[in-house]
Motif scaffolding. Structure first.
Motif, PDB file in Angstrom:
ATOM      1  N   GLY A  89      37.311  35.732  44.405  1.00  0.00           N
ATOM      2  CA  GLY A  89      37.034  36.481  43.437  1.00  0.00           C
ATOM      3  C   GLY A  89      37.456  37.454  42.229  1.00  0.00           C
ATOM      4  N   LYS A  90      38.752  35.924  41.959  1.00  0.00           N
ATOM      5  CA  LYS A  90      39.334  36.317  40.757  1.00  0.00           C
ATOM      6  C   LYS A  90      38.207  36.145  39.357  1.00  0.00           C
ATOM      7  CE  LYS A  90      44.198  35.695  42.342  1.00  0.00           C
ATOM      8  NZ  LYS A  90      43.762  35.611  43.631  1.00  0.00           N
ATOM      9  N   PRO A  91      38.294  36.678  38.161  1.00  0.00           N
ATOM     10  CA  PRO A  91      38.282  36.463  37.149  1.00  0.00           C
ATOM     11  C   PRO A  91      38.375  35.753  36.193  1.00  0.00           C
ATOM     12  CG  PRO A  91      39.208  38.697  37.116  1.00  0.00           C
ATOM     13  CD  PRO A  91      39.469  38.154  38.701  1.00  0.00           C
ATOM     14  N   ILE A  92      38.102  34.948  35.166  1.00  0.00           N
ATOM     15  CA  ILE A  92      38.522  33.636  34.069  1.00  0.00           C
ATOM     16  C   ILE A  92      38.176  34.212  32.823  1.00  0.00           C
ATOM     17  CG2 ILE A  92      38.173  32.553  36.339  1.00  0.00           C
ATOM     18  CD1 ILE A  92      36.010  31.465  34.496  1.00  0.00           C
ATOM     19  N   GLU A 134      32.933  39.603  44.047  1.00  0.00           N
ATOM     20  CA  GLU A 134      31.902  39.510  45.818  1.00  0.00           C
ATOM     21  C   GLU A 134      32.895  40.204  47.047  1.00  0.00           C
ATOM     22  OE1 GLU A 134      30.218  38.224  43.259  1.00  0.00           O
ATOM     23  OE2 GLU A 134      28.340  38.724  42.071  1.00  0.00           O
ATOM     24  N   VAL A 135      34.064  38.993  47.357  1.00  0.00           N
ATOM     25  CA  VAL A 135      34.566  38.641  48.366  1.00  0.00           C
ATOM     26  C   VAL A 135      35.459  39.516  48.357  1.00  0.00           C
ATOM     27  CG1 VAL A 135      34.634  36.016  48.797  1.00  0.00           C
ATOM     28  CG2 VAL A 135      36.199  37.111  47.204  1.00  0.00           C
ATOM     29  N   ASN A 136      35.401  40.031  47.270  1.00  0.00           N
ATOM     30  CA  ASN A 136      36.612  41.746  47.903  1.00  0.00           C
ATOM     31  C   ASN A 136      35.875  42.843  48.483  1.00  0.00           C
ATOM     32  OD1 ASN A 136      38.905  40.340  46.179  1.00  0.00           O
ATOM     33  ND2 ASN A 136      37.903  40.898  44.352  1.00  0.00           N
ATOM     34  N   LEU A 137      34.526  42.599  48.171  1.00  0.00           N
ATOM     35  CA  LEU A 137      33.595  44.149  48.695  1.00  0.00           C
ATOM     36  C   LEU A 137      33.400  42.904  49.708  1.00  0.00           C
ATOM     37  CD1 LEU A 137      31.879  45.217  45.577  1.00  0.00           C
ATOM     38  CD2 LEU A 137      33.795  46.037  46.857  1.00  0.00           C
ATOM     39  N   GLY A 138      34.131  41.979  50.418  1.00  0.00           N
ATOM     40  CA  GLY A 138      33.631  41.626  51.519  1.00  0.00           C
ATOM     41  C   GLY A 138      32.218  40.757  51.547  1.00  0.00           C
ATOM     42  N   LEU A 139      31.692  40.416  50.797  1.00  0.00           N
ATOM     43  CA  LEU A 139      30.033  39.911  49.781  1.00  0.00           C
ATOM     44  C   LEU A 139      30.263  38.860  49.790  1.00  0.00           C
ATOM     45  CD1 LEU A 139      28.728  43.326  48.589  1.00  0.00           C
ATOM     46  CD2 LEU A 139      28.343  42.994  50.523  1.00  0.00           C
ATOM     47  N   ILE A 140      29.280  38.185  49.326  1.00  0.00           N
ATOM     48  CA  ILE A 140      29.057  37.197  48.348  1.00  0.00           C
ATOM     49  C   ILE A 140      28.444  36.901  47.417  1.00  0.00           C
ATOM     50  CG2 ILE A 140      29.364  35.340  50.115  1.00  0.00           C
ATOM     51  CD1 ILE A 140      26.237  34.400  50.439  1.00  0.00           C
ATOM     52  N   PRO A 141      28.579  36.489  46.090  1.00  0.00           N
ATOM     53  CA  PRO A 141      27.512  37.058  44.623  1.00  0.00           C
ATOM     54  C   PRO A 141      25.439  36.625  46.135  1.00  0.00           C
ATOM     55  CG  PRO A 141      28.529  35.065  44.479  1.00  0.00           C
ATOM     56  CD  PRO A 141      29.342  35.650  45.940  1.00  0.00           C
ATOM     57  N   PHE A 171      29.527  44.535  29.534  1.00  0.00           N
ATOM     58  CA  PHE A 171      28.717  43.649  29.762  1.00  0.00           C
ATOM     59  C   PHE A 171      28.036  44.151  31.125  1.00  0.00           C
ATOM     60  CE2 PHE A 171      25.034  41.009  29.354  1.00  0.00           C
ATOM     61  CZ  PHE A 171      25.425  40.391  30.253  1.00  0.00           C
ATOM     62  N   ILE A 172      27.506  43.652  31.621  1.00  0.00           N
ATOM     63  CA  ILE A 172      27.342  44.236  33.424  1.00  0.00           C
ATOM     64  C   ILE A 172      27.954  44.023  34.260  1.00  0.00           C
ATOM     65  CG2 ILE A 172      25.444  44.412  35.056  1.00  0.00           C
ATOM     66  CD1 ILE A 172      23.130  43.428  32.488  1.00  0.00           C
ATOM     67  N   ALA A 173      28.670  44.901  34.569  1.00  0.00           N
ATOM     68  CA  ALA A 173      29.953  44.530  36.043  1.00  0.00           C
ATOM     69  C   ALA A 173      29.800  44.494  36.981  1.00  0.00           C
ATOM     70  CB  ALA A 173      31.228  45.599  35.171  1.00  0.00           C
ATOM     71  N   GLY A 174      28.044  44.150  36.706  1.00  0.00           N
ATOM     72  CA  GLY A 174      27.890  44.251  38.606  1.00  0.00           C
ATOM     73  C   GLY A 174      27.502  44.831  38.728  1.00  0.00           C
ATOM     74  N   HIS A 193      30.853  40.765  26.010  1.00  0.00           N
ATOM     75  CA  HIS A 193      31.948  41.492  25.990  1.00  0.00           C
ATOM     76  C   HIS A 193      32.631  41.837  27.221  1.00  0.00           C
ATOM     77  CE1 HIS A 193      29.647  45.090  25.874  1.00  0.00           C
ATOM     78  NE2 HIS A 193      30.262  45.864  25.628  1.00  0.00           N
ATOM     79  N   GLY A 194      33.679  42.935  27.445  1.00  0.00           N
ATOM     80  CA  GLY A 194      34.470  43.138  28.336  1.00  0.00           C
ATOM     81  C   GLY A 194      34.154  42.235  29.877  1.00  0.00           C
ATOM     82  N   THR A 195      34.101  43.246  31.375  1.00  0.00           N
ATOM     83  CA  THR A 195      33.823  41.964  32.324  1.00  0.00           C
ATOM     84  C   THR A 195      32.799  41.785  32.612  1.00  0.00           C
ATOM     85  OG1 THR A 195      33.789  44.214  32.756  1.00  0.00           O
ATOM     86  CG2 THR A 195      36.129  42.649  33.404  1.00  0.00           C
ATOM     87  N   ALA A 196      31.823  40.634  32.486  1.00  0.00           N
ATOM     88  CA  ALA A 196      30.991  39.809  32.895  1.00  0.00           C
ATOM     89  C   ALA A 196      31.197  39.648  34.596  1.00  0.00           C
ATOM     90  CB  ALA A 196      30.230  38.930  32.510  1.00  0.00           C
ATOM     91  N   LEU A 197      31.074  40.787  35.782  1.00  0.00           N
ATOM     92  CA  LEU A 197      31.110  40.686  37.014  1.00  0.00           C
ATOM     93  C   LEU A 197      30.462  40.743  37.807  1.00  0.00           C
ATOM     94  CD1 LEU A 197      34.325  42.470  36.922  1.00  0.00           C
ATOM     95  CD2 LEU A 197      34.526  40.113  36.891  1.00  0.00           C
ATOM     96  N   GLY A 198      30.406  40.133  38.822  1.00  0.00           N
ATOM     97  CA  GLY A 198      29.316  40.466  40.468  1.00  0.00           C
ATOM     98  C   GLY A 198      27.655  39.921  39.062  1.00  0.00           C
TER      99      GLY A 198
END
Ligand code: T1G
Length: 680
Positions: A159-162, A128-135, A62-65, A99-104
């Motif tokens: 920033g950890k996925p579940i 997003e915090v891993n990129l110094g951002l917020i959603p 799915f869209i990964a960000g 499916h996959g990773t729905a991230l950001g």
């Protein structure tokens, strides 16, 4: 099927309009995807035959960000706000199939839908915090409305996925689909329609964001973020979901997101995102170079390193034979591995059955002959050249013809080790960092004669065992330890000018490192590479070792440790150092923190420039990745070489000269040409 644009299709399945996104490699929410979504939703809304809308993605996820490569560029079409607004205007129920990773931005799009279903293996995150951002597409306002504040805070601040079960339990998704995702999603929609359920806008869900959350937010904000700004901004944005109407919360999020996007910390972290993906690109080894199959691995030595190295392969489901000289050493080594796995199981990381499954990949042996069918053999024996050459000579005789022989040495010359074999083209270094089953960095040391296929095999293997493999050349200490030595030498000099170990460590902690250099030596062991016969009570390290103070493992080193291994500055160390000052006629001075940090960073940068000059690393950003994953350099500063470009190479060069170091020729050349490491 109607092609809405190059990455978006619209079709019909019965009374359901199906929007399919196909934007490889990860369906990033780039301009075309946003424009495609808006156009497809418009069309679906006007299609009277469609009672509901399904959003699904082709490919592996799915869209990964959002499309990170798009950041900083001028928008040529719809932004995140227009996209959200289009979803919120939909009257028909919209369901996301994940499916996959729905991230950001991907998860944010899914949360703009009215319902979400997913396969069991799907993951969900706001990294997003891993990129110094917020959603920045509504995540801080919609996520707490679905999962509640605690889970939302955990996700956006770390920033950890579940996983899907966690997402279902917390209301982020409505169903886990057992079989085919699309079929399951269509069945879910039919049930929705037959139950008479319609659009359910996430923005309208108020229950989980209504109440007194002050204690939770106070606790979250009190966490030590060591100078890293994004997590606190993310927490504040989530808090607005509990205090402001939705649209005002969105406005707060947008303002904060844009400020974060412009921040130096985000620039550094976005640089690292692409730097990490660049390490596998080797200038003279093309991506399509043939690789050798690694189906069985041998490890020589079941000590701390050998056991940890073996775990990496067992974790990846690759059978490993560990060879020791004596049964008791072998039993002890395998016992430590089992204890590590049991520890993970006790923490709920995996089940007892999983412990047994991983252990089943490990076989102990007392003879090299058992390695004759291994595709790769890694030695992790004593760090002495004669010992290693003896082991390689023996391995060369028992290993199969095209087996790869690798040394885990942390600084010895791979080319010299290779001379002990008849296969120098199949010899290289695989330098794991302790603890080898935890640290992500793997320095892949390319010998003069190492074949390209072997290099390509090692780079691919790094990914297989979830390591970040960085190719380095043969030199004392390769890349990481060579630069660490430059830092440590300057730190030791400062001890003899008036600083205590904890003074220097504190400056590194304030800079953002998780641990200071002297605390790190206590962890690794002060006797690592120390020889009693060469010790002359001439340095603090000599004195500590001679007094049996070898670090955490003896309960005392530079620091004293309590039973929980909590470190405190040691009066014994302080006295040892003051006695040394007296013995050497040192008049101690208070060294300013700014001088300490310059004398800890500039020598590393100077050494990094020499490494580039000598061609021992492919690019400056590889050096930054080494320091990020091997030594905990604060990611939001980008790495030593990125940091050097940021403060100016002229400043670094002036500092190098001021502190009496021999400047790298490359550093001088770049300064004279007014260039940066990033220009190389
Ligand atoms: N944008 C652009 N390219 C991306 C990308 C992204 N978000 N994610 C991956 N790629 C590229 C990557 O550079 C590589 O390219 C290829 O895809 C495979 O990636 C509004 C603003 C999804 C778990 O932070 O975590 O949304 O090297 O090697 O190991 O609030 O990629 O092949 O040319 O990593 O299978 C939030 C980042 C963005 C997710 C897949 N999303 N990506 O891992 O493959 S900010 C992220 C990942 C945001 C919103 C905000 C991983 C992955 P190439 P890969 P992988």
């Amino acid at each position: 099927m109607t092609a809405i644009n190059s990455v978006t299709d619209l079709s019909r399945e019965g009374d359901v309009a199906v929007i399919t996104i196909n934007n490889p490699p990860v369906n990033a929410l780039g301009q075309a995807v946003r424009d495609g979504l808006i156009a497809a939703l418009d069309k679906a809304a006007q299609d009277d035959g469609a009672k509901a809308i399904l959003l699904i993605c082709a490919g592996r996820t799915f869209i990964a960000g959002a499309d990170i490569s798009e950041f900083g560029k001028k928008l040529s079409g719809a932004g995140f706000m227009e996209t959200q607004d289009k979803f919120d205007a939909m009257k028909k129920p919209v369901v996301a199939a994940i499916h996959g990773t729905a991230l950001g931005g991907g998860l944010e799009v899914a949360m703009c839908c009215h319902y979400r279903v997913a396969v069991a293996s799907a993951k969900f995150g706001q990294p997003e915090v891993n990129l110094g951002l917020i959603p920045g597409a509504g995540g801080t306002q919609r996520l707490p409305r679905l999962t509640g504040v605690p889970k939302a805070l955990e996700m956006v601040a770390t920033g950890k996925p579940i996983g899907a079960p966690d997402a279902l339990a917390n209301g982020l998704i409505d169903e886990i689909v057992p079989g085919d995702l699309k079929e399951g999603a269509l069945a879910f929609i039919q049930k929705l329609l037959s139950d008479g359920k319609g659009a359910r806008r996430t923005r309208d869900l108020q229950e989980k964001v209504t109440g007194d959350f002050a204690p939770i937010f106070t606790f979250a904000k009190s966490q030590n973020m060591r100078g890293f700004e994004a997590p606190l901004d993310a927490i504040n944005a989530v808090e607005m979901a509990t205090k402001l109407p939705f649209d005002e919360g969105i406005t707060f999020e947008q303002k904060t997101f844009l400020a974060r996007m412009m921040s130096a910390q985000s620039g550094a972290l976005r640089y690292l995102f692409f730097a990490e993906r660049k390490v596998s690109k080797i200038p003279d080894v093309s991506d399509d170079t043939a690789t050798l199959p690694i189906k069985k691995v041998g490890v020589i030595g079941a000590g701390t390193m050998g056991g940890g190295i073996a775990m990496n392969f067992a974790n990846a489901g690759i059978p490993v034979t560990i060879v020791e000289m004596k049964q008791n050493a072998l039993d002890r080594g395998l016992g430590v591995v089992k204890k590590n796995y049991d520890g993970s199981a006790a923490k709920g990381r995996f089940t007892a059955e999983e412990v047994d499954r991983r252990m089943s990949f490990l076989t102990g042996s007392l003879t090299f002959e058992d390695l004759s069918d291994c595709d790769l053999i890694i030695e992790a024996v004593f760090e002495r050249m004669d010992v290693k050459k003896d082991v390689f000579a023996k391995l060369d005789k028992v290993a199969k013809k095209d087996a790869i022989l690798a040394s885990n040495t942390s600084f010895l010359n791979i080319d010299e080790i290779a001379t002990a074999t008849s296969r120098p083209d199949h010899v290289l270094g695989l330098h794991f960092f302790s603890p080898a089953n935890v640290m992500k960095l793997l320095e892949i040391v390319r010998g003069e004669k190492t074949a390209k296929e072997v290099v390509a095999t090692a780079m691919k293997l790094a990914k297989t065992i979830s390591k970040v493999g960085v190719l380095v050349g043969v030199a004392h200490g390769f890349v990481g330890n060579r630069m660490l030595e430059a830092r440590a030498n300057e730190a030791d000099k400062m001890l003899m000018e008036g600083a205590m170990p904890w003074d220097i460590d504190q400056v590194l902690l304030d800079f953002g490192y998780p641990m200071g250099g002297y605390a790190m030596w206590d962890l690794a062991g002060l006797d690592l590479g120390w020889a009693k016969e060469e010790s002359h009570s001439d340095t603090l390290r000599d004195l500590e070792n001679e007094a049996g103070r070898k670090g955490q493992k003896t309960g005392a080193g530079y620091y004293d440790y309590d039973e929980k291994r909590k470190a405190t500055p040691s009066p014994v160390t302080e006295k040892m150092l003051k006695d040394l000052w007296a013995k050497k006629g040192v008049s101690p001075r208070q060294i300013p923190a700014q001088e300490i940090i310059e004398r800890q960073i500039y020598p590393m940068i100077n050494e990094g420039a020499k490494i580039l000059e000598e061609g021992k690393a492919s690019r400056a950003s590889d050096i930054d990745i080494v320091w990020l994953y091997g030594y905990g350099f604060p990611a939001w500063r980008g790495g030593p070489m990125y940091y050097a470009d940021a403060i100016g190479l002229d400043t670094v060069l002036a500092g190098v000269k001021k502190y009496g170091l021999k400047p790298s020729a490359l550093l001088e050349k770049l300064v004279s040409e007014k260039k940066k490491f990033s220009d190389l």
